[in-house]
Design a protein around this motif. Structure first.
Motif, PDB file in Angstrom:
ATOM      1  N   HIS A  71      33.979  36.754  48.320  1.00 44.94           N
ATOM      2  CA  HIS A  71      34.153  36.763  46.869  1.00 44.94           C
ATOM      3  C   HIS A  71      32.796  36.773  46.158  1.00 44.94           C
ATOM      4  N   VAL A  72      32.828  37.170  44.877  1.00 44.92           N
ATOM      5  CA  VAL A  72      31.658  37.086  43.998  1.00 44.92           C
ATOM      6  C   VAL A  72      32.065  36.317  42.746  1.00 44.92           C
ATOM      7  N   ILE A  73      31.269  35.310  42.397  1.00 42.92           N
ATOM      8  CA  ILE A  73      31.512  34.525  41.186  1.00 42.92           C
ATOM      9  C   ILE A  73      30.361  34.764  40.209  1.00 42.92           C
ATOM     10  N   ILE A  74      30.704  35.178  39.008  1.00 42.12           N
ATOM     11  CA  ILE A  74      29.712  35.352  37.945  1.00 42.12           C
ATOM     12  C   ILE A  74      29.931  34.267  36.902  1.00 42.12           C
ATOM     13  N   ASP A  75      28.865  33.591  36.502  1.00 42.60           N
ATOM     14  CA  ASP A  75      28.968  32.642  35.399  1.00 42.60           C
ATOM     15  C   ASP A  75      29.271  33.457  34.135  1.00 42.60           C
ATOM     16  N   ALA A  76      30.489  33.316  33.598  1.00 40.24           N
ATOM     17  CA  ALA A  76      30.998  34.225  32.564  1.00 40.24           C
ATOM     18  C   ALA A  76      30.149  34.215  31.297  1.00 40.24           C
ATOM     19  N   PHE A  77      29.733  35.411  30.872  1.00 37.20           N
ATOM     20  CA  PHE A  77      28.998  35.579  29.617  1.00 37.20           C
ATOM     21  C   PHE A  77      29.715  36.556  28.692  1.00 37.20           C
ATOM     22  N   THR A  78      30.834  37.099  29.161  1.00 32.89           N
ATOM     23  CA  THR A  78      31.665  37.995  28.370  1.00 32.89           C
ATOM     24  C   THR A  78      33.059  38.001  28.988  1.00 32.89           C
ATOM     25  N   SER A  79      33.998  38.695  28.362  1.00 33.45           N
ATOM     26  CA  SER A  79      35.346  38.751  28.921  1.00 33.45           C
ATOM     27  C   SER A  79      35.371  39.683  30.125  1.00 33.45           C
ATOM     28  N   ALA A  80      36.386  39.504  30.970  1.00 36.54           N
ATOM     29  CA  ALA A  80      36.523  40.371  32.145  1.00 36.54           C
ATOM     30  C   ALA A  80      36.738  41.819  31.730  1.00 36.54           C
ATOM     31  N   THR A  81      37.477  42.017  30.650  1.00 36.93           N
ATOM     32  CA  THR A  81      37.722  43.375  30.144  1.00 36.93           C
ATOM     33  C   THR A  81      36.428  44.026  29.687  1.00 36.93           C
ATOM     34  N   ASN A  82      35.628  43.267  28.950  1.00 34.34           N
ATOM     35  CA  ASN A  82      34.357  43.778  28.454  1.00 34.34           C
ATOM     36  C   ASN A  82      33.407  44.082  29.613  1.00 34.34           C
ATOM     37  N   TYR A  83      33.384  43.175  30.583  1.00 38.87           N
ATOM     38  CA  TYR A  83      32.536  43.375  31.760  1.00 38.87           C
ATOM     39  C   TYR A  83      32.915  44.673  32.468  1.00 38.87           C
ATOM     40  N   GLN A 118      26.145  53.238  37.995  1.00 39.00           N
ATOM     41  CA  GLN A 118      26.201  54.134  39.158  1.00 39.00           C
ATOM     42  C   GLN A 118      26.654  53.416  40.422  1.00 39.00           C
ATOM     43  N   ASN A 119      26.136  52.211  40.648  1.00 36.42           N
ATOM     44  CA  ASN A 119      26.457  51.454  41.859  1.00 36.42           C
ATOM     45  C   ASN A 119      27.555  50.432  41.589  1.00 36.42           C
ATOM     46  N   HIS A 120      28.443  50.247  42.567  1.00 33.89           N
ATOM     47  CA  HIS A 120      29.528  49.286  42.405  1.00 33.89           C
ATOM     48  C   HIS A 120      29.713  48.474  43.686  1.00 33.89           C
ATOM     49  N   PRO A 121      29.663  47.133  43.579  1.00 37.07           N
ATOM     50  CA  PRO A 121      29.880  46.280  44.753  1.00 37.07           C
ATOM     51  C   PRO A 121      31.281  46.449  45.324  1.00 37.07           C
ATOM     52  N   LEU A 122      31.428  46.092  46.593  1.00 33.20           N
ATOM     53  CA  LEU A 122      32.719  46.209  47.262  1.00 33.20           C
ATOM     54  C   LEU A 122      33.561  44.942  47.116  1.00 33.20           C
ATOM     55  N   THR A 123      32.905  43.809  46.879  1.00 31.13           N
ATOM     56  CA  THR A 123      33.577  42.511  46.868  1.00 31.13           C
ATOM     57  C   THR A 123      34.250  42.246  45.526  1.00 31.13           C
ATOM     58  N   THR A 124      35.386  41.549  45.563  1.00 35.82           N
ATOM     59  CA  THR A 124      36.099  41.162  44.349  1.00 35.82           C
ATOM     60  C   THR A 124      35.225  40.257  43.491  1.00 35.82           C
ATOM     61  N   VAL A 125      35.139  40.570  42.207  1.00 29.99           N
ATOM     62  CA  VAL A 125      34.295  39.821  41.275  1.00 29.99           C
ATOM     63  C   VAL A 125      35.159  39.009  40.318  1.00 29.99           C
ATOM     64  N   THR A 126      34.823  37.726  40.164  1.00 29.51           N
ATOM     65  CA  THR A 126      35.504  36.853  39.212  1.00 29.51           C
ATOM     66  C   THR A 126      34.497  36.301  38.221  1.00 29.51           C
ATOM     67  N   LEU A 127      34.796  36.440  36.921  1.00 28.49           N
ATOM     68  CA  LEU A 127      33.981  35.817  35.887  1.00 28.49           C
ATOM     69  C   LEU A 127      34.595  34.465  35.569  1.00 28.49           C
ATOM     70  N   LEU A 128      33.791  33.411  35.691  1.00 26.90           N
ATOM     71  CA  LEU A 128      34.313  32.056  35.561  1.00 26.90           C
ATOM     72  C   LEU A 128      33.425  31.243  34.623  1.00 26.90           C
ATOM     73  N   THR A 129      34.046  30.632  33.612  1.00 27.12           N
ATOM     74  CA  THR A 129      33.302  29.787  32.685  1.00 27.12           C
ATOM     75  C   THR A 129      32.795  28.535  33.387  1.00 27.12           C
TER      76      THR A 129
END
Length: 292
Positions: A182-194, A202-213
């Motif tokens: 998994h990938v956890i991002i400290d949320a700085f915007t909404s998931a939709t906006n991200y 151009q580049n996109h990671p393969l792992t599932t990304v979650t934005l979490l406050t």
């Protein structure tokens, strides 16, 4: 439950219209709109940040781009990212992605890793070099001059962070011998906006990304990234301070306006472009101060 979203102007207009009948006055001078829906409150701050707080926070926030995603229960086999410098007028923008494995945990606990906001700068400078040495990570540093160029090219304050988080994750994935869970991002915007901005990259990671406050409070990987990013930001601020012969403050308050005005008077606007993020409101305030 506490959810923070950064909405655009169109979304803010929609939010106010939807909850106008539930709006109430607020004693907080920084809140421009406040509504109470059942046991959940909605607070719109001057900055444009919207906070949904209460039992139905997720449900209400979903109408404005919030996406419920499963949060990993493990601390290991995941990448965590965080950025530092986005709220400071002076200094660069630093984004770090860090990978934590099971064997890292005893070291992290022993060294006292926590969210960088809870550690003194002295403590951060003490432990960050060891983290940089021992923890697999990718740190992307954008100094003010480059930051201003990127903003001028069409990026905004959110999209540049999306691009940096995405690239740091992508590069760290390539370094690892296997794909993290998994990938956890400290949320700085909404998931939709991200997702809207990351689709343009151009580049996109393969792992599932979650934005979490407040992810830095929950995951060692994000806390490590927070500490490394803060350390690199402080080093950037120190280096730039030496170049202008002034102590450049962190943040974006009145002191930043005054120091920026002094830089303009002494060196001209060209030097300010080298040490500060020019799209901040501080620039116009500094120009007025410099003319006095």
């Amino acid at each position: 439950m506490n959810i923070v979203l950064n909405l655009n102007q169109e979304e803010l207009v929609r939010l106010k219209a939807k909850y106008y009948s539930s709006s109430q006055p607020s004693k907080n001078p920084y809140i421009t709109f406040f509504a109470k829906v059942g046991k959940t409150s909605i607070s719109l701050y001057n900055s444009g940040k919207v906070v949904f707080q209460g039992s139905d926070a997720e449900k209400l926030a979903e109408d404005f781009g919030y996406v419920r995603t499963p949060v990993p229960k493990k601390q290991t086999d995941l990448i965590g990212t965080d950025e530092v410098g986005n709220g400071s007028y002076f200094g660069g923008l630093m984004v770090t992605a860090s990978f934590i494995s099971e064997e890292n945990l005893p070291f992290l606990k022993a060294i006292g890793v926590a969210d960088s906001k809870k550690l003194t700068d002295e403590k951060i400078c003490q432990i960050a070099p060891s983290l940089i040495e021992k923890i697999p990570h990718v740190a992307l540093v954008v100094e003010p001059q480059k930051y201003n160029e990127v903003i001028a090219s069409g990026y905004n304050a959110v999209s540049i962070k999306v691009a940096l988080h995405n690239q740091a994750i992508y590069l760290l994935e390539k370094q690892l011998k296997h794909q993290p869970e998994h990938v956890i991002i400290d949320a700085f915007t909404s998931a939709t906006n991200y997702q809207k901005y990351v689709n343009k990259e151009q580049n996109h990671p393969l792992t599932t990304v979650t934005l979490l406050t407040k992810a830095e409070d929950q995951f060692f990987a994000v806390a490590v990234s927070s500490i490394i990013s803060r350390f690199l930001f402080l080093e950037s601020l120190k280096k730039l301070s030496k170049e202008v012969g002034l102590v450049l403050p962190s943040g974006a308050g009145a002191l930043s306006d005054q120091v920026a005005a002094q830089i303009i008077k002494t060196y001209g606007i060209e030097m300010l472009e080298h040490v500060a993020k020019l799209h901040f409101a501080n620039t116009q305030k500094a120009l007025k101060l410099a003319q006095r």
